[in-house]
Design a protein around this motif. Structure first.
Motif, PDB file in Angstrom:
ATOM      1  N   UNK A 142       0.826  -1.206   0.000  1.00 51.92           N
ATOM      2  CA  UNK A 142       0.000   0.000   0.000  1.00 51.92           C
ATOM      3  C   UNK A 142       0.862   1.259   0.000  1.00 51.92           C
ATOM      4  N   UNK A 143       1.837   1.331   0.897  1.00 58.52           N
ATOM      5  CA  UNK A 143       2.682   2.509   0.975  1.00 58.52           C
ATOM      6  C   UNK A 143       3.420   2.781  -0.318  1.00 58.52           C
ATOM      7  N   UNK A 144       3.967   1.738  -0.927  1.00 60.01           N
ATOM      8  CA  UNK A 144       4.673   1.889  -2.197  1.00 60.01           C
ATOM      9  C   UNK A 144       3.733   2.391  -3.283  1.00 60.01           C
ATOM     10  N   UNK A 145       2.473   1.948  -3.248  1.00 61.11           N
ATOM     11  CA  UNK A 145       1.515   2.384  -4.269  1.00 61.11           C
ATOM     12  C   UNK A 145       1.228   3.877  -4.174  1.00 61.11           C
ATOM     13  N   UNK A 146       1.292   4.432  -2.958  1.00 60.45           N
ATOM     14  CA  UNK A 146       1.104   5.874  -2.776  1.00 60.45           C
ATOM     15  C   UNK A 146       2.301   6.630  -3.338  1.00 60.45           C
ATOM     16  N   UNK A 147       3.493   6.072  -3.128  1.00 58.73           N
ATOM     17  CA  UNK A 147       4.704   6.736  -3.596  1.00 58.73           C
ATOM     18  C   UNK A 147       4.930   6.558  -5.092  1.00 58.73           C
ATOM     19  N   UNK A 148       4.464   5.460  -5.655  1.00 61.41           N
ATOM     20  CA  UNK A 148       4.733   5.154  -7.060  1.00 61.41           C
ATOM     21  C   UNK A 148       3.499   4.554  -7.726  1.00 61.41           C
ATOM     22  N   UNK A 149       2.417   5.342  -7.860  1.00 67.30           N
ATOM     23  CA  UNK A 149       1.189   4.786  -8.433  1.00 67.30           C
ATOM     24  C   UNK A 149       1.343   4.349  -9.887  1.00 67.30           C
ATOM     25  N   UNK A 150       2.253   5.003 -10.625  1.00 71.62           N
ATOM     26  CA  UNK A 150       2.433   4.627 -12.033  1.00 71.62           C
ATOM     27  C   UNK A 150       2.770   3.156 -12.164  1.00 71.62           C
ATOM     28  N   UNK A 151       3.693   2.680 -11.311  1.00 68.33           N
ATOM     29  CA  UNK A 151       4.083   1.268 -11.359  1.00 68.33           C
ATOM     30  C   UNK A 151       2.901   0.369 -11.042  1.00 68.33           C
ATOM     31  N   UNK A 152       2.072   0.736 -10.081  1.00 63.52           N
ATOM     32  CA  UNK A 152       0.942  -0.101  -9.693  1.00 63.52           C
ATOM     33  C   UNK A 152      -0.111  -0.177 -10.787  1.00 63.52           C
ATOM     34  N   UNK A 153      -0.395   0.947 -11.435  1.00 65.60           N
ATOM     35  CA  UNK A 153      -1.361   0.902 -12.530  1.00 65.60           C
ATOM     36  C   UNK A 153      -0.792   0.146 -13.728  1.00 65.60           C
ATOM     37  N   UNK A 154       0.493   0.321 -13.996  1.00 62.88           N
ATOM     38  CA  UNK A 154       1.112  -0.388 -15.123  1.00 62.88           C
ATOM     39  C   UNK A 154       1.180  -1.883 -14.846  1.00 62.88           C
ATOM     40  N   UNK A 155       1.634  -2.254 -13.663  1.00 65.02           N
ATOM     41  CA  UNK A 155       1.806  -3.667 -13.347  1.00 65.02           C
ATOM     42  C   UNK A 155       0.470  -4.368 -13.115  1.00 65.02           C
ATOM     43  N   UNK A 156      -0.369  -3.793 -12.268  1.00 64.27           N
ATOM     44  CA  UNK A 156      -1.599  -4.478 -11.880  1.00 64.27           C
ATOM     45  C   UNK A 156      -2.691  -4.385 -12.942  1.00 64.27           C
ATOM     46  N   UNK A 157      -2.918  -3.186 -13.465  1.00 65.11           N
ATOM     47  CA  UNK A 157      -4.005  -3.005 -14.425  1.00 65.11           C
ATOM     48  C   UNK A 157      -3.570  -3.385 -15.838  1.00 65.11           C
ATOM     49  N   UNK A 158      -2.470  -2.780 -16.324  1.00 63.06           N
ATOM     50  CA  UNK A 158      -2.008  -3.126 -17.673  1.00 63.06           C
ATOM     51  C   UNK A 158      -1.575  -4.586 -17.744  1.00 63.06           C
ATOM     52  N   UNK A 159      -0.975  -5.086 -16.675  1.00 64.72           N
ATOM     53  CA  UNK A 159      -0.583  -6.491 -16.660  1.00 64.72           C
ATOM     54  C   UNK A 159      -1.773  -7.415 -16.800  1.00 64.72           C
TER      55      UNK A 159
END
Length: 342
Positions: free
Chosen positions: A78-95
């Motif tokens: 969760x904390x990392x997603x706040x700091x780096x949302x681009x990675x989370x949307x790219x990895x989780x959603x685009x993935x």
């Protein structure tokens, strides 16, 4: 059934992998091993690849002859997603978009998605059912909900069937102690507490003691990975083209932070710092909702003992080598008789 498990080298994914294989199904893991561990796959077939590689996913599904997919691959901090949302949307959603396109190309139309109770956000209710309003409070939770919507849209448009499982706090380790949580950094309460008697940390930090709960600390619903795996298998076996299901997975009972610490008997004078963005005081599944009945077989005491066994195994500790670990075992004996806070 032949089941491809994305993220099958991770904590929950590998627990499901081992359980599904035990029940006689053919399994294959697809994992980048960025966060997962090869040893967690336990000798089962593994394709190392990024979930964004649609061509490799498609070929893997075809070569394996997959009937269904269990999808666990995701970034989860969760904390990392706040700091780096681009990675989370790219990895989780685009993935996941990549996975759905690969499934279409390979003709695989049954999907089980590992979601989260974090989609409910800061819900005020003590327990949550599938009808609880959705209000995700972090980029991580929002990506999970976005993936749920995307799966539903693809399924309805392209003739697929799916089941979404929103589960609460995954916990526990295998009974033989060979597999369990192995995160870097570790962020889950029970393994953090158990690091104290094993000499890996001096004390455990408690974030807040003034919540509106019986002992002032947050209450969470801890469900053992063995029970999660059982629920996942029941769900995938029931999923077919046209299936459109969402289930919460939990025990219906919550345990507070202090209850966990008291159960482990390892705290060296906990501190209680203030914390911004405080989590909700309670979060547990509503008894009887969804797959609840499939996920309450392994008690918390047994689960913590399995954690202890896993950590001893990983550190190579001989039986009886640590007095503090021996004391922990003795103190756990009466845990199952404690009345949980509700």
């Amino acid at each position: 059934m032949r089941i491809l498990i994305t993220g099958g080298a991770g904590y929950v994914g590998s627990a499901c992998l081992r359980y599904v294989a035990e029940q006689g199904h053919d399994v294959m893991v697809y994992d980048s091993l960025v966060m997962g561990h090869r040893r967690a796959v336990d000798g089962h077939p593994l394709v190392r690849g990024d979930i964004a590689d649609t061509a490799l996913l498609t070929q893997t599904l075809k070569d394996f002859g997959a009937d269904a997919v269990m999808h666990f691959a995701a970034a989860t901090y969760v904390g990392e997603s706040v700091e780096n949302p681009e990675y989370y949307y790219r990895n989780n959603v685009s993935g996941t978009l990549s996975l759905l396109n690969a499934m279409r190309a390979a003709g695989v139309n049954r999907l089980l998605f590992s979601s989260t109770c974090a989609t409910y956000g800061m819900a005020e209710a003590d327990t949550m059912s599938e009808a609880t309003p959705l209000d995700p409070f972090s980029p991580y939770a929002r990506t999970k909900l976005a993936v749920e919507w995307m799966i539903r849209d693809f399924a309805h448009a392209y003739g697929m069937g799916f089941t979404l499982l929103r589960y609460f706090n995954a916990s526990g380790a295998d009974a033989d102690g060979r597999h369990g949580e192995d995160h870097t950094p570790e962020s889950h309460l029970i393994p953090l507490v158990l690091q104290v008697p094993l000499g890996q940390r001096d004390k455990i930090m408690v974030f807040g003691d003034d919540y509106p709960t019986p002992d002032g600390t947050c209450i969470r619903d801890y469900v053992h990975t063995r029970d999660l795996a059982s629920a996942h298998l029941l769900a995938i076996e029931a999923t077919e083209v046209g299936t459109d299901e969402i289930f919460n997975i939990g025990t219906g009972n919550g345990q507070s932070v202090m209850q966990i610490i008291e159960a482990c008997e390892t705290c060296h004078g906990p501190e209680h710092p203030a914390r911004d963005g405080r989590p909700p005081p309670r979060r547990s599944a509503q008894a009887g909702s969804g797959c609840h009945q499939a996920a309450h077989q392994t008690g918390l005491g047994a689960g913590i003992q399995r954690y202890r066994s896993q950590y001893r195994h990983r550190l190579g500790l001989a039986q009886g080598a640590s007095k503090r670990v021996s004391r922990l075992t003795a103190d756990l004996d009466g845990l199952e008789r404690k009345t949980p806070y509700r």
